[in-house]
Design an enzyme around this catalytic site. Structure first.
Site, PDB file in Angstrom:
ATOM      1  N   ASP A 222       0.855  -1.187   0.000  1.00 13.81           N
ATOM      2  CA  ASP A 222       0.000   0.000   0.000  1.00 13.81           C
ATOM      3  C   ASP A 222       0.891   1.237   0.000  1.00 13.81           C
ATOM      4  OD1 ASP A 222      -2.300   1.718   0.274  1.00 13.81           O
ATOM      5  OD2 ASP A 222      -3.332   0.059   1.269  1.00 13.81           O
ATOM      6  N   HIS A 260     -12.637  -1.163  -8.899  1.00 16.75           N
ATOM      7  CA  HIS A 260     -13.888  -0.404  -9.074  1.00 16.75           C
ATOM      8  C   HIS A 260     -13.720   1.075  -8.696  1.00 16.75           C
ATOM      9  CE1 HIS A 260     -15.945  -0.559  -4.815  1.00 16.75           C
ATOM     10  NE2 HIS A 260     -14.653  -0.343  -4.715  1.00 16.75           N
TER      11      HIS A 260
END
Length: 353
Positions: A222, A260
């Protein structure tokens, strides 16, 4: 038999009800009144709870006690509580009990969703909807940008309380999804020796997977500030970086609710980096929605459409059907994919080089 005019009047009234219902749908959301902790109070009571006991247990002003029955009435209608009427000492007694939905709003539930309504109903995410019509007339990427002048990720970095609620909600979802995924789809991880959880945050998903598959070396990947102070374990390592630049090499890469958030061009870039990172016999494991896959389930379809609209208003992403997923996957140079719709709203999409 109804006359033509009576039939027309009936349809007109039904249409009016439909419009009113659509206008007022926001009331369902705000009626959850998460801060009142109704599910926790009832759970602590340990049995169906009389309305009088519930009112006495709530941290409310005495002038508001008469409104609790009306709040419970809509929450019961919405499926968050079940109601039982009885007679005691010749008096009618109303009792309430938790349902599966309200159990997910218990603060100590392992898959608690309590933080999500607080985050999603925060003015930070609600106010951009007031810019929705205006956004269609300007060049801003999202109504969120029209409202706040920056991206969601930039604003979250400046709002610690909101950021905590959002991340806590995502962690609860990750625990639920990973638990169901391991129970139903253990084969997804068979034969893998290493896994990169891209955008894995604090490692909630990776921890569940690593516990079930101790032979699997997991890397939570991350942004540097997200993983900076996190401590790894024997088979979990935290690495900071940018998925648009490069992703560490591994047998497999997992993207849970990542794609998404981004438009098609950005998704192809991310998938390209994934293809560069995995081995020739590896795969990318995408956990995301595949719309139109369960058309017979009206409630599920509506929820997926809500998510798609939220992506439109908040981010540059979208929810995709199988044709759209296939186009992304093949545009990034992958040869094949398999969709397994076993995670309720979401599916597992295994993508092969």
């Amino acid at each position: 038999m109804e006359s033509h005019s009576e039939e027309h009047a009936t349809k007109l009234l039904q249409a009016q009800t439909h419009v009113w219902n659509h206008i007022f749908k926001f009331i369902n959301s705000f009626s959850l009144a998460v801060e009142l902790s109704l599910p926790d109070i009832m759970h602590k009571y340990g049995q169906p709870m009389p309305l009088s006991k519930l009112i006495a247990s709530l941290p409310i002003h005495p002038s508001k006690t008469c409104f609790i029955y009306r709040l419970m009435r809509i929450l019961t209608h919405s499926g968050f509580f079940s109601q039982h009427n009885g007679i005691e000492n010749e008096q009618e007694v109303i009792r309430y009990e938790l349902t599966d939905a309200s159990r997910l709003l218990l603060k100590d539930h392992p898959f608690s969703m309590t933080s999500l309504p607080q985050a999603i109903l925060d003015p930070i995410l609600v106010n951009p909807w007031f810019q929705f019509s205006t956004w269609f007339t300007n060049e801003d990427p999202t109504p969120f940008h029209t409202q706040h002048g920056m991206t969601l990720w930039d604003l979250a970095g400046r709002e610690p309380k909101f950021n905590h609620l959002f991340n806590d909600g995502m962690a609860g979802d990750a625990r639920l999804v990973s638990s169901v995924m391991i129970e139903k789809c253990k084969g997804v991880f068979n034969g893998l020796e290493s896994l990169i959880d891209v955008g894995g945050g604090t490692g909630t998903m990776a921890k569940v997977i690593a516990t079930s598959f101790p032979q699997l070396k997991c890397i939570v990947f991350d942004l540097p500030h997200v993983v900076a102070d996190l401590q790894g374990t024997e088979n979990i390592k935290y690495v900071g970086g940018d998925m648009f630049e490069a992703i560490p090499s591994a047998d497999s890469i997992m993207l849970k609710w990542i794609l998404h958030n981004w438009n098609d061009e950005e998704c192809v870039k991310i998938l390209n980096k994934c293809k560069e990172a995995i081995t020739c016999d590896g795969k990318v494991i995408v956990i995301d929605m595949v719309t139109e896959s369960k058309k017979e389930d009206d409630r599920l379809v509506e929820t997926q459409l809500f998510f798609d609209m939220q992506m439109m208003v908040t981010l540059t992403g979208k929810e995709r059907n199988e044709k759209e997923w296939g186009k992304l996957i093949f545009s990034a140079g992958f040869s094949n994919y398999k969709i397994t719709p076993v995670l309720g709203l979401n599916s597992i999409i295994e993508v092969y080089p």
